[in-house]
Design a protein around this motif. Sequence first.
Motif, PDB file in Angstrom:
ATOM      1  N   HIS A  58       0.821  -1.220   0.000  1.00  0.00           N
ATOM      2  CA  HIS A  58       0.000   0.000   0.000  1.00  0.00           C
ATOM      3  C   HIS A  58       0.851   1.265   0.000  1.00  0.00           C
ATOM      4  CE1 HIS A  58      -3.905  -1.836  -0.089  1.00  0.00           C
ATOM      5  NE2 HIS A  58      -3.414  -2.782   0.691  1.00  0.00           N
ATOM      6  N   TYR A  59       2.001   1.208   0.642  1.00  0.00           N
ATOM      7  CA  TYR A  59       2.949   2.322   0.570  1.00  0.00           C
ATOM      8  C   TYR A  59       3.422   2.510  -0.875  1.00  0.00           C
ATOM      9  CZ  TYR A  59       7.486   4.646   0.862  1.00  0.00           C
ATOM     10  OH  TYR A  59       8.552   5.478   0.645  1.00  0.00           O
ATOM     11  N   ALA A  60       3.791   1.415  -1.532  1.00  0.00           N
ATOM     12  CA  ALA A  60       4.280   1.484  -2.915  1.00  0.00           C
ATOM     13  C   ALA A  60       3.178   1.923  -3.869  1.00  0.00           C
ATOM     14  CB  ALA A  60       4.851   0.127  -3.335  1.00  0.00           C
ATOM     15  N   MET A  61       1.951   1.464  -3.636  1.00  0.00           N
ATOM     16  CA  MET A  61       0.812   1.895  -4.468  1.00  0.00           C
ATOM     17  C   MET A  61       0.628   3.408  -4.366  1.00  0.00           C
ATOM     18  SD  MET A  61      -1.120  -0.341  -6.199  1.00  0.00           S
ATOM     19  CE  MET A  61      -2.806   0.254  -6.129  1.00  0.00           C
ATOM     20  N   LYS A  62       0.690   3.925  -3.165  1.00  0.00           N
ATOM     21  CA  LYS A  62       0.513   5.369  -2.949  1.00  0.00           C
ATOM     22  C   LYS A  62       1.601   6.152  -3.680  1.00  0.00           C
ATOM     23  CE  LYS A  62      -1.193   8.987  -0.728  1.00  0.00           C
ATOM     24  NZ  LYS A  62      -2.445   9.585  -1.085  1.00  0.00           N
ATOM     25  N   ARG A  63       2.830   5.684  -3.593  1.00  0.00           N
ATOM     26  CA  ARG A  63       3.943   6.365  -4.268  1.00  0.00           C
ATOM     27  C   ARG A  63       3.823   6.280  -5.786  1.00  0.00           C
ATOM     28  NH1 ARG A  63       8.880   7.827  -1.818  1.00  0.00           N
ATOM     29  NH2 ARG A  63       9.798   7.316  -3.825  1.00  0.00           N
ATOM     30  N   ALA A  64       3.396   5.132  -6.291  1.00  0.00           N
ATOM     31  CA  ALA A  64       3.368   4.920  -7.745  1.00  0.00           C
ATOM     32  C   ALA A  64       2.129   5.505  -8.403  1.00  0.00           C
ATOM     33  CB  ALA A  64       3.469   3.425  -8.064  1.00  0.00           C
ATOM     34  N   TYR A  65       0.977   5.383  -7.743  1.00  0.00           N
ATOM     35  CA  TYR A  65      -0.286   5.742  -8.383  1.00  0.00           C
ATOM     36  C   TYR A  65      -1.071   6.846  -7.674  1.00  0.00           C
ATOM     37  CZ  TYR A  65       0.676   1.317 -10.680  1.00  0.00           C
ATOM     38  OH  TYR A  65       1.271   0.306 -11.376  1.00  0.00           O
ATOM     39  N   GLY A  66      -0.577   7.300  -6.538  1.00  0.00           N
ATOM     40  CA  GLY A  66      -1.261   8.362  -5.813  1.00  0.00           C
ATOM     41  C   GLY A  66      -2.401   7.873  -4.941  1.00  0.00           C
ATOM     42  N   GLU A  67      -2.738   6.591  -5.028  1.00  0.00           N
ATOM     43  CA  GLU A  67      -3.760   5.989  -4.170  1.00  0.00           C
ATOM     44  C   GLU A  67      -3.197   4.713  -3.589  1.00  0.00           C
ATOM     45  OE1 GLU A  67      -7.853   5.769  -5.070  1.00  0.00           O
ATOM     46  OE2 GLU A  67      -7.702   7.180  -6.717  1.00  0.00           O
ATOM     47  N   ALA A  68      -3.532   4.450  -2.350  1.00  0.00           N
ATOM     48  CA  ALA A  68      -2.952   3.303  -1.658  1.00  0.00           C
ATOM     49  C   ALA A  68      -3.721   2.007  -1.869  1.00  0.00           C
ATOM     50  CB  ALA A  68      -2.843   3.603  -0.171  1.00  0.00           C
ATOM     51  N   HIS A  69      -4.824   2.062  -2.564  1.00  0.00           N
ATOM     52  CA  HIS A  69      -5.627   0.854  -2.740  1.00  0.00           C
ATOM     53  C   HIS A  69      -6.283   0.831  -4.122  1.00  0.00           C
ATOM     54  CE1 HIS A  69      -8.408   3.943  -1.355  1.00  0.00           C
ATOM     55  NE2 HIS A  69      -9.335   3.301  -2.007  1.00  0.00           N
ATOM     56  N   THR A  70      -6.783  -0.338  -4.475  1.00  0.00           N
ATOM     57  CA  THR A  70      -7.520  -0.508  -5.725  1.00  0.00           C
ATOM     58  C   THR A  70      -8.999  -0.310  -5.423  1.00  0.00           C
ATOM     59  OG1 THR A  70      -5.896  -2.121  -6.483  1.00  0.00           O
ATOM     60  CG2 THR A  70      -8.035  -2.125  -7.603  1.00  0.00           C
TER      61      THR A  70
END
Length: 147
Positions: A58-70
């Motif tokens: 979820h940390y990596a999602m936030k950094r990569a896509y601006g949101e921490a979840h799908t």
Amino acid sequence: MNFTDLPAVNACLNGLSTCLLTAGFVFIKRGNKNAHRNCMVAALVTSTIFLACYLYYHYAMKRAYGEAHTRFLDPAWFRPIYLGILFTHLVGAFAIVPLVILTVTRAFRQRFEAHKKIARWTWPIWMYVSVTGVVIYWLLYHKFPQR
């Protein structure tokens, strides 16, 4: 392997935790305390690795896509069902951490009657969280893959 592979890893870790929790339950019912202890320690380790992977994902999602979840959007008719499962899973996930710590601490201190009393609550909640973790993964990435 990159962080986008972690949901599948996490589902496998949850599935393994489910198997270990089930085996631990069977072993204690049969009076095999050593096998019970070994399964429960393995379930604790597996769940701890899961938690580390989950938080990193979820940390990596936030950094990569601006949101921490799908986000679950489609199909719209299933979204309330999915969110209901997710909500109960998250409530259980938050509750299970202190319950597991308390349960393990009592066992470690050999306070087995107190351990048994709290384990009656810990085990089913932990099982529910592990099983629904796999269900959520399957719904989000296989049954209704979100874009």
